[in-house]
Design a protein around this motif. Structure first.
Motif, PDB file in Angstrom:
ATOM      1  N   LEU A 240       0.836  -1.203   0.000  1.00  0.00           N
ATOM      2  CA  LEU A 240       0.000   0.000   0.000  1.00  0.00           C
ATOM      3  C   LEU A 240       0.869   1.250   0.000  1.00  0.00           C
ATOM      4  O   LEU A 240       0.559   2.235  -0.677  1.00  0.00           O
ATOM      5  CB  LEU A 240      -0.942  -0.013   1.200  1.00  0.00           C
ATOM      6  CG  LEU A 240      -1.843   1.215   1.382  1.00  0.00           C
ATOM      7  CD1 LEU A 240      -2.684   1.482   0.140  1.00  0.00           C
ATOM      8  CD2 LEU A 240      -2.743   1.039   2.610  1.00  0.00           C
ATOM      9  N   CYS A 244       0.798   4.277  -2.657  1.00  0.00           N
ATOM     10  CA  CYS A 244       0.664   5.684  -2.238  1.00  0.00           C
ATOM     11  C   CYS A 244       1.773   6.536  -2.843  1.00  0.00           C
ATOM     12  O   CYS A 244       1.526   7.650  -3.326  1.00  0.00           O
ATOM     13  CB  CYS A 244       0.689   5.786  -0.717  1.00  0.00           C
ATOM     14  SG  CYS A 244      -0.806   5.194   0.119  1.00  0.00           S
ATOM     15  N   ASN A 561     -13.941   2.159  -5.199  1.00  0.00           N
ATOM     16  CA  ASN A 561     -13.611   1.211  -4.132  1.00  0.00           C
ATOM     17  C   ASN A 561     -13.024   1.922  -2.923  1.00  0.00           C
ATOM     18  O   ASN A 561     -13.282   1.528  -1.774  1.00  0.00           O
ATOM     19  CB  ASN A 561     -12.657   0.151  -4.663  1.00  0.00           C
ATOM     20  CG  ASN A 561     -13.375  -0.961  -5.392  1.00  0.00           C
ATOM     21  OD1 ASN A 561     -13.642  -2.010  -4.830  1.00  0.00           O
ATOM     22  ND2 ASN A 561     -13.723  -0.724  -6.655  1.00  0.00           N
ATOM     23  N   ALA A 562     -12.231   2.959  -3.163  1.00  0.00           N
ATOM     24  CA  ALA A 562     -11.683   3.718  -2.036  1.00  0.00           C
ATOM     25  C   ALA A 562     -12.801   4.394  -1.251  1.00  0.00           C
ATOM     26  O   ALA A 562     -12.786   4.427  -0.008  1.00  0.00           O
ATOM     27  CB  ALA A 562     -10.672   4.749  -2.540  1.00  0.00           C
ATOM     28  N   ALA A 565     -14.432   1.699   0.786  1.00  0.00           N
ATOM     29  CA  ALA A 565     -13.597   1.299   1.925  1.00  0.00           C
ATOM     30  C   ALA A 565     -13.693   2.324   3.048  1.00  0.00           C
ATOM     31  O   ALA A 565     -13.785   1.960   4.235  1.00  0.00           O
ATOM     32  CB  ALA A 565     -12.151   1.125   1.471  1.00  0.00           C
ATOM     33  N   ARG A 578     -10.605  -3.575   4.799  1.00  0.00           N
ATOM     34  CA  ARG A 578      -9.276  -4.075   4.450  1.00  0.00           C
ATOM     35  C   ARG A 578      -9.349  -5.047   3.268  1.00  0.00           C
ATOM     36  O   ARG A 578      -8.430  -5.098   2.443  1.00  0.00           O
ATOM     37  CB  ARG A 578      -8.637  -4.752   5.666  1.00  0.00           C
ATOM     38  CG  ARG A 578      -7.147  -5.016   5.475  1.00  0.00           C
ATOM     39  CD  ARG A 578      -6.482  -5.463   6.764  1.00  0.00           C
ATOM     40  NE  ARG A 578      -5.051  -5.639   6.556  1.00  0.00           N
ATOM     41  CZ  ARG A 578      -4.135  -4.692   6.686  1.00  0.00           C
ATOM     42  NH1 ARG A 578      -4.506  -3.460   7.013  1.00  0.00           N
ATOM     43  NH2 ARG A 578      -2.854  -4.941   6.468  1.00  0.00           N
ATOM     44  N   ALA A 581      -9.515  -2.836   0.245  1.00  0.00           N
ATOM     45  CA  ALA A 581      -8.207  -2.214   0.041  1.00  0.00           C
ATOM     46  C   ALA A 581      -7.209  -3.215  -0.528  1.00  0.00           C
ATOM     47  O   ALA A 581      -6.422  -2.893  -1.435  1.00  0.00           O
ATOM     48  CB  ALA A 581      -7.696  -1.642   1.360  1.00  0.00           C
ATOM     49  N   VAL A 585      -5.002  -2.820  -3.950  1.00  0.00           N
ATOM     50  CA  VAL A 585      -3.541  -2.870  -3.872  1.00  0.00           C
ATOM     51  C   VAL A 585      -2.993  -3.963  -4.782  1.00  0.00           C
ATOM     52  O   VAL A 585      -1.953  -3.790  -5.437  1.00  0.00           O
ATOM     53  CB  VAL A 585      -3.087  -3.067  -2.413  1.00  0.00           C
ATOM     54  CG1 VAL A 585      -1.593  -3.381  -2.336  1.00  0.00           C
ATOM     55  CG2 VAL A 585      -3.395  -1.814  -1.597  1.00  0.00           C
ATOM     56  N   PRO A 627      -5.112   5.226  -3.330  1.00  0.00           N
ATOM     57  CA  PRO A 627      -4.358   4.557  -2.263  1.00  0.00           C
ATOM     58  C   PRO A 627      -4.259   5.396  -0.985  1.00  0.00           C
ATOM     59  O   PRO A 627      -4.193   4.842   0.120  1.00  0.00           O
ATOM     60  CB  PRO A 627      -2.975   4.348  -2.891  1.00  0.00           C
ATOM     61  CG  PRO A 627      -3.224   4.313  -4.356  1.00  0.00           C
ATOM     62  CD  PRO A 627      -4.330   5.294  -4.574  1.00  0.00           C
ATOM     63  N   LEU A 630      -7.388   4.722   0.787  1.00  0.00           N
ATOM     64  CA  LEU A 630      -7.350   3.370   1.350  1.00  0.00           C
ATOM     65  C   LEU A 630      -6.514   3.326   2.620  1.00  0.00           C
ATOM     66  O   LEU A 630      -6.858   2.636   3.586  1.00  0.00           O
ATOM     67  CB  LEU A 630      -6.800   2.393   0.319  1.00  0.00           C
ATOM     68  CG  LEU A 630      -7.671   2.167  -0.923  1.00  0.00           C
ATOM     69  CD1 LEU A 630      -6.926   1.319  -1.938  1.00  0.00           C
ATOM     70  CD2 LEU A 630      -9.004   1.516  -0.556  1.00  0.00           C
ATOM     71  N   ARG A 631      -5.414   4.059   2.606  1.00  0.00           N
ATOM     72  CA  ARG A 631      -4.574   4.118   3.813  1.00  0.00           C
ATOM     73  C   ARG A 631      -5.368   4.697   4.979  1.00  0.00           C
ATOM     74  O   ARG A 631      -5.274   4.215   6.113  1.00  0.00           O
ATOM     75  CB  ARG A 631      -3.333   4.965   3.531  1.00  0.00           C
ATOM     76  CG  ARG A 631      -2.329   4.992   4.685  1.00  0.00           C
ATOM     77  CD  ARG A 631      -1.105   5.799   4.298  1.00  0.00           C
ATOM     78  NE  ARG A 631      -1.462   7.172   3.954  1.00  0.00           N
ATOM     79  CZ  ARG A 631      -0.607   8.029   3.381  1.00  0.00           C
ATOM     80  NH1 ARG A 631       0.610   7.653   3.062  1.00  0.00           N
ATOM     81  NH2 ARG A 631      -0.996   9.261   3.106  1.00  0.00           N
ATOM     82  N   VAL A 634      -7.973   1.985   6.244  1.00  0.00           N
ATOM     83  CA  VAL A 634      -7.500   0.822   7.004  1.00  0.00           C
ATOM     84  C   VAL A 634      -6.798   1.206   8.293  1.00  0.00           C
ATOM     85  O   VAL A 634      -6.487   0.329   9.096  1.00  0.00           O
ATOM     86  CB  VAL A 634      -6.556  -0.057   6.159  1.00  0.00           C
ATOM     87  CG1 VAL A 634      -7.271  -0.587   4.931  1.00  0.00           C
ATOM     88  CG2 VAL A 634      -5.284   0.683   5.766  1.00  0.00           C
TER      89      VAL A 634
END
Length: 648
Positions: A240, A244, A561-562, A565, A578, A581, A585, A627, A630-631, A634
């Motif tokens: 990930l 990023c 998707n982000a 999430a 997760r 994510a 990834v 990303p 996503l970070r 999660v």
């Protein structure tokens, strides 16, 4: 000679070039056009090198990094028995409205040699909308193209009534000859004499002079950033982190200049290449929300640029209404002559609430400026949602198809994207689900600004009451009890468009769902019909509406998707967040850590890897920023969910 269709993409300050493996430009059209582009026009459509009359062989192609500079090494074709006599090292750099090439020729022989280098150049000034493979044709009456010989090169011109553009090609040293080709292109020729193992250099410059271009405005430099703290920047998920890092590099490459409310120059994220190197309201807002921690200056610039272009009057041709936030800004010939409607186009129902969402998010993370400065713009945006947007009279933000423009005006804006489960399109005045979620979030967040920044608790109370009423209406009108899932939209008769779509993830993100419905949505989004293994499909498989190679009816979008999430994390569904994510990834890991705009919706088990969508932008801003979101999903704190006072 290579037959690869790979293009190296060079981007800087709103100027974009796509060159082939040898550094050439051929005039391609379709899914991946090549050329030099500025302000929506192709200012260089041919740039083809020959060595002694032969098309060169590529020894070293350009890399796939998004930078302003590309290098390639080429030779005249040779063999084991007869090694090439000369090697050419090409270094190309894009600047603001320019392409510069430093071309170094090296002799590989121990005796003097002579070589003929020729470069075929042309500028077709095609509008980007002409280059798409959508089978549309645009008339261009009274258009005139010109070529003028210069002492050190050639100038290409284009005029159509009051529209004028030029491309100037110069060389140092000047060419020994400039030849006509019979096609309108010109061939610049040099006869070069090299000593044994000697070198010669040419410096070539292409300068675009687009119609109506202001004086060059460099993109404001990003702020000085402290040296990265590896521990602080790490998510604990190395893959990930790599995604990023690549996303941030692409975002930096996509920065472009825009104008703020007082004429100041600000930096905003262009939406993507090759088709959208421009300001798109929805894209810039979501990208900036995703990148708020890492690139806050993009959010600041986006807010100011969108405030500057906020509609102040009614303009039906542009779907403009007072307070509405712009959807798209274009500078091309077809927009100028209104052959496409996008010069300053307000065909989105969701850019306005997203503007308010970003304004409050920026204030919460980085302080009350610009929320204080843009208070009048924010109140105008709220007024639009309540009045012309439809909330007060009709209960929901609404839109209807724009003839000649966008049929749909939520994030799924292709013509048949808002549909029923059998694939038939929703018709009439549409209330899209995502827009209601964004509106709920915008009202709630703007109420916080009213309390904490504007010192207007009465206004805050009214906004909170409006948000609560919207939430209760939405849960009553949009919920599909049998599917335990929200409808995609309400059509003009109030009928629920019952296609099951990923838009439900946006409803999680906005917080408009109660917990029971949110958990039902989460279960469905992670079911095999939705979840391909590479991410959540835009439309669940098994419905008549589903097509794995459809842009909005089966493809998998990283940014979508982000959003999902982050929505899952908002409801405390961290394992599901997760899982989403991890799928995205995995896509990044198989594509050099760069996420394209969209991939096909095929099952992971049925494909050798992520299947590209043929017309996707890459790099693309909200995919580059995905990303980062996503970070957050999660590992970060998320806003609490407000349960409705009563639910149907």
């Amino acid at each position: 000679m290579t037959t690869s269709t790979h293009h190296q993409q060079l981007v800087h300050d709103g100027t974009f070039a796509a060159v082939g493996p040898s550094g050439d430009i051929t005039g391609d059209r379709g899914a991946r056009p090549d050329g030099l582009f500025a302000r929506d026009a192709r200012h260089l459509s041919r740039w083809q090198l020959t060595i002694d009359g032969s098309t060169p062989t590529v020894l070293v192609p350009p890399t796939d990094e998004l930078t302003a500079t590309a290098t390639a090494v080429v030779t005249r074709p040779g063999s084991r028995a007869e090694a090439p006599a000369h090697t050419v090292f090409r270094r190309q750099t894009v600047g603001s409205g320019t392409l510069t090439e430093r071309l170094r020729l090296r002799s590989n022989r121990g005796e003097e040699s002579t070589v003929l280098l020729a470069l075929t150049v042309d500028a077709d000034f095609a509008d980007q909308f002409e280059l798409r493979s959508d089978h549309r044709w645009y008339e261009k009456p009274h258009a005139i193209r010109t070529r003028r010989l210069l002492p050190d090169g050639v100038e290409f011109g284009y005029r159509r009534r009051d529209w004028e553009a030029r491309t100037v090609v110069t060389a140092e040293p000047a060419p020994d000859a400039v030849e006509e080709t019979g096609s309108g292109a010109r061939r610049l020729c040099w006869v070069l004499r090299l000593p044994p193992h000697g070198t010669a250099e040419l410096l070539l410059k292409v300068t675009a002079h687009p119609h109506g271009a202001p004086a060059p405005r460099p993109v404001p430099a990003p702020p000085d950033r402290p040296a990265a703290d590896p521990a602080g920047d790490s998510s604990g998920w190395p893959e990930l982190d790599l995604a990023c890092a690549r996303g941030l590099a692409d975002l930096d490459g996509l920065r472009m200049a825009a104008t703020g409310p007082e004429g100041e120059t600000v930096a905003v994220p262009a939406a993507g290449v090759p088709w959208f190197l421009t300001l798109l309201g929805r894209h810039a807002l979501i990208t900036s929300l995703f990148a708020l921690r890492d690139r806050p200056e993009l959010a600041h610039g986006t807010l100011l640029a969108l405030a500057a272009t906020q509609a102040r009057a009614e303009d039906p041709a542009r779907i403009a209404q007072p307070g509405k936030i712009v959807h798209e800004v274009r500078h091309g010939e077809l927009a100028h002559f209104r052959q496409v409607p996008y010069d300053r186009y307000y065909g989105s129902v969701d850019s306005t609430p997203l503007f308010l969402v970003l304004l409050e998010a920026y204030a919460a993370a980085h302080g009350p400026e610009p929320a204080a400065r843009l208070q009048a713009h924010a109140r105008a945006a709220v007024r639009w949602m309540l009045t012309d947007g439809g909330l007060e009279e009709h209960g929901y933000l609404r839109y209807q198809a724009d003839e000649g423009g966008l049929a749909n005006q939520s994030w799924k804006d292709s013509a048949r994207a808002i549909c029923f489960a059998d694939g038939s399109p929703a018709k009439g005045v549409i209330s899209a689900a995502t827009a209601q979620g964004y509106a709920y979030d915008a009202l709630t967040r703007t109420a916080r600004l009213a309390r904490t920044v504007w010192d207007d608790p009465g206004y805050a109370d009214r906004l909170e009451e409006t948000a609560a009423a919207l939430q209760n209406r939405f849960l009553r009108d949009f919920w599909l009890p049998a599917a335990r899932f929200p409808a995609l939209a309400l059509d003009g008769t109030g009928r629920r468009a019952d296609a099951l779509g990923s838009d439900a993830g946006h409803l999680l993100w906005s917080g408009i769902l109660d917990r029971e419905r949110a958990e039902a949505v989460a279960d469905r989004l992670l079911s095999p019909a939705f979840f391909s293994g590479w991410g959540i499909r835009t439309v669940a498989a098994g419905q008549g509406a589903y097509h794995p190679l459809s842009y909005h009816r089966g493809g998998v979008w990283p940014h979508d998707n982000a959003v999902a999430a982050m929505g899952l994390a908002r409801y405390g569904l961290h394992e599901q967040a997760r899982t989403v994510a991890g799928a995205v990834v995995d896509v990044a890991a198989r594509s050099g850590w760069r996420l394209a705009e969209v991939i096909a919706g095929y099952d992971r088990e049925d494909s050798l890897g992520p299947v590209p969508y043929p017309h996707a932008c890459s790099p693309q801003a909200w995919s580059a920023a995905a990303p980062l979101a996503l970070r957050t999903a999660v590992g970060a704190a998320v806003p609490p969910v407000r349960e409705p006072a009563a639910t149907a």
